[in-house]
Structure formats: structure tokens, C-alpha cells
Design an enzyme around this catalytic site. Structure first.
Site, PDB file in Angstrom:
ATOM      1  N   ASP A  79       0.832  -1.208   0.000  1.00 43.62           N
ATOM      2  CA  ASP A  79       0.000   0.000   0.000  1.00 43.62           C
ATOM      3  C   ASP A  79       0.859   1.247   0.000  1.00 43.62           C
ATOM      4  OD1 ASP A  79      -2.220  -1.570   0.038  1.00 43.62           O
ATOM      5  OD2 ASP A  79      -2.786  -1.138   2.107  1.00 43.62           O
ATOM      6  N   TYR A  91       2.355  -8.515   9.132  1.00 44.24           N
ATOM      7  CA  TYR A  91       2.086  -7.086   9.208  1.00 44.24           C
ATOM      8  C   TYR A  91       1.812  -6.681  10.655  1.00 44.24           C
ATOM      9  CZ  TYR A  91       1.158  -7.363   4.149  1.00 44.24           C
ATOM     10  OH  TYR A  91       1.253  -7.583   2.799  1.00 44.24           O
ATOM     11  N   ASP A 133      -8.299   3.251   4.772  1.00 44.23           N
ATOM     12  CA  ASP A 133      -7.155   3.674   5.592  1.00 44.23           C
ATOM     13  C   ASP A 133      -7.192   5.182   5.770  1.00 44.23           C
ATOM     14  OD1 ASP A 133      -6.176   4.816   3.250  1.00 44.23           O
ATOM     15  OD2 ASP A 133      -4.631   3.307   2.943  1.00 44.23           O
ATOM     16  N   ARG A 183      -6.322  -3.945   5.176  1.00 47.25           N
ATOM     17  CA  ARG A 183      -7.345  -2.892   5.214  1.00 47.25           C
ATOM     18  C   ARG A 183      -8.753  -3.488   5.251  1.00 47.25           C
ATOM     19  NH1 ARG A 183      -7.072   0.084   0.316  1.00 47.25           N
ATOM     20  NH2 ARG A 183      -5.631  -1.455  -0.536  1.00 47.25           N
TER      21      ARG A 183
END
Length: 239
Positions: free
Chosen positions: A27, A55, A69, A162
Site C-alpha cells: 500500500d 504485518y 485507511d 485494510r
């Protein structure tokens, strides 16, 4: 770099082409591990990165955005005072293992050869992709201070953190979006052990990183065979 990548540089160097490719979209607002193949090493990325990804994500309860986000426009706000740490921990169990997940509209997935995110930014109508199977190896809550919460996630390919945070918000009868996202592992490469930080992006430092990462490839027979067939292949990790 040409020498390390096994590229011949006889003749006019301006006409030489050095192929560089990355091993997975990250991202635009995220940080962390991005594995990059140099020269013939671009052909090895698929084999090297067949493992899981990890992550660390900071989510915010009570606020949803169109990008899921902090970079997007707020589309919804809901109260979150009713959510407890126990509620959040219980919900995480529903998103562990083999689950179905709808990818976000703002993503690198394509329609008619163009990324969905590109179409969205142009204001074109985009239909969400259908839910698809993804795998979550582990999911844990590291910190909870409403409205913020921190998750550690280990997942397989095609997974969107996300979407996970967005789904968690819905499951808790509120909404949520990602505030910060860091990829800490991709395949055998980790942020702590192998990342080459921007202040070390020099020829010497990159060359040393290439040698260090080559040792990882020699650890498994399949990767060793690839190394033998294509001399000079290797990879470097950048943040």
C-alpha cells in the site's frame, strides 16, 4: 550493480538495461519490507516469496473511509464506546484460518487492464470484486487504547489488512479503518534482519545486502538449483 546482477557491460553502458522488479504490491501509505529482484533475480521472486507475510497494523474504531485507511475520505462515523478489549479479542477468532474476504476498491486488482484504484481516482463507477478465499495463519491483539488498537497479522497471498480492519469494525457494530500499516515479513525476509534502510542505499551497501540475501537462497534445494542455472541472481530488500 550491473556486475552484481550478472549483466554484461561491454560496449556503450548507456544502452545496457538492468531489470528491477518488486515481489508484491505494498500500500502506498504503508511502510516496511519490499523485496526487490535485480537483473535475472527478477525471475526468482515468485519462488522466494512463496511463504507467508506478516504485518503490524494500527486500526481506529469509529471511523470508516473510502480507501479503508487514513489516506481516504471519511464515509462513516459510529460510536465505539461499547467495544471492550475482550470483544475485540473474541472477534479476531472469526478472522483466523481460511476465510472469505472482499478486496478493497482502492487496490492493485485490475479491471479491463487498469487498476481499480486508478479507475476510482478518475471517478469511474467500480463494482467490488467478489469475496475470495484467503488464509490467516495468526492474528493477535497487541495493544488496545480506544479508539486505537494494534494487530499482528500473519497471512498468505492476496490478503488485505485494510479489508480485515474494516470487517472487524463491522463485526463490532461500529466501523474501523487502518491508521498505520507496516509489513514486517515477506517470504524469508524480515524487516528486522534484512531490510536495507534508505540511508544505506549506496553501491557498497547494496552489494553487501545482495551477498547476505544470497545465503538465504542456498538454504533450500529448489532455490539452490535456480541459483546454479542462473548465475548472478539475487535480491535485495529495501524499505
Amino acid at each position: 550493480l550491473f556486475a552484481e546482477a550478472g549483466v554484461q557491460t561491454k560496449g556503450n553502458k548507456r544502452n545496457q538495461v538492468l531489470k528491477i522488479g518488486h515481489g508484491g504490491t505494498l500500500d502506498s501509505a504503508a511502510t516496511g519490507v519490499l523485496v526487490v529482484g535485480i537483473g535475472k533475480g527478477t525471475k526468482m521472486l515468485g519462488t522466494m516469496l512463496a511463504g507467508s507475510k506478516k504485518y503490524t497494523a494500527i486500526g481506529m474504531l469509529g471511523k470508516a473511509t473510502d480507501t479503508l485507511d487514513a489516506t481516504g475520505k471519511v464515509t462513516e462515523e459510529k460510536p465505539y464506546d461499547q467495544v471492550t478489549k475482550g470483544d475485540l479479542e473474541n472477534v479476531l477468532q472469526k478472522f483466523t484460518g481460511d476465510i472469505m474476504q472482499v478486496p478493497p476498491l482502492y487496490s492493485a486488482l485490475k479491471k479491463d487492464g487498469e487498476r481499480l484504484s486508478t479507475l476510482m481516482k478518475r471517478g469511474e463507477a467500480v463494482k467490488a470484486k467478489p469475496a475470495r478465499p484467503v488464509r490467516v495463519y495468526s492474528l493477535s491483539l497487541q495493544h488496545f487504547q480506544p479508539p486505537l488498537f494494534t494487530l499482528d497479522v500473519e497471512c498468505g497471498g492476496g490478503f488485505y489488512v485494510r479489508s480485515l480492519v474494516n470487517d472487524i469494525g463491522k463485526e463490532l457494530s461500529t466501523c474501523a479503518s487502518v491508521q498505520e500499516l507496516t509489513r514486517t515479513k515477506q517470504g524469508p525476509f524480515t524487516l528486522e534482519e534484512h531490510a536495507l534502510h534508505e540511508d544505506k542505499w549506496t553501491i557498497d551497501e547494496i552489494a553487501q545486502a545482495l551477498e547476505h540475501c544470497t545465503a538465504l537462497l542456498l538454504g533450500e534445494p529448489a532455490r539452490k538449483k535456480l541459483k546454479t542455472e542462473h548465475p548472478g541472481e539475487t535480491a535485495v530488500i529495501c524499505e
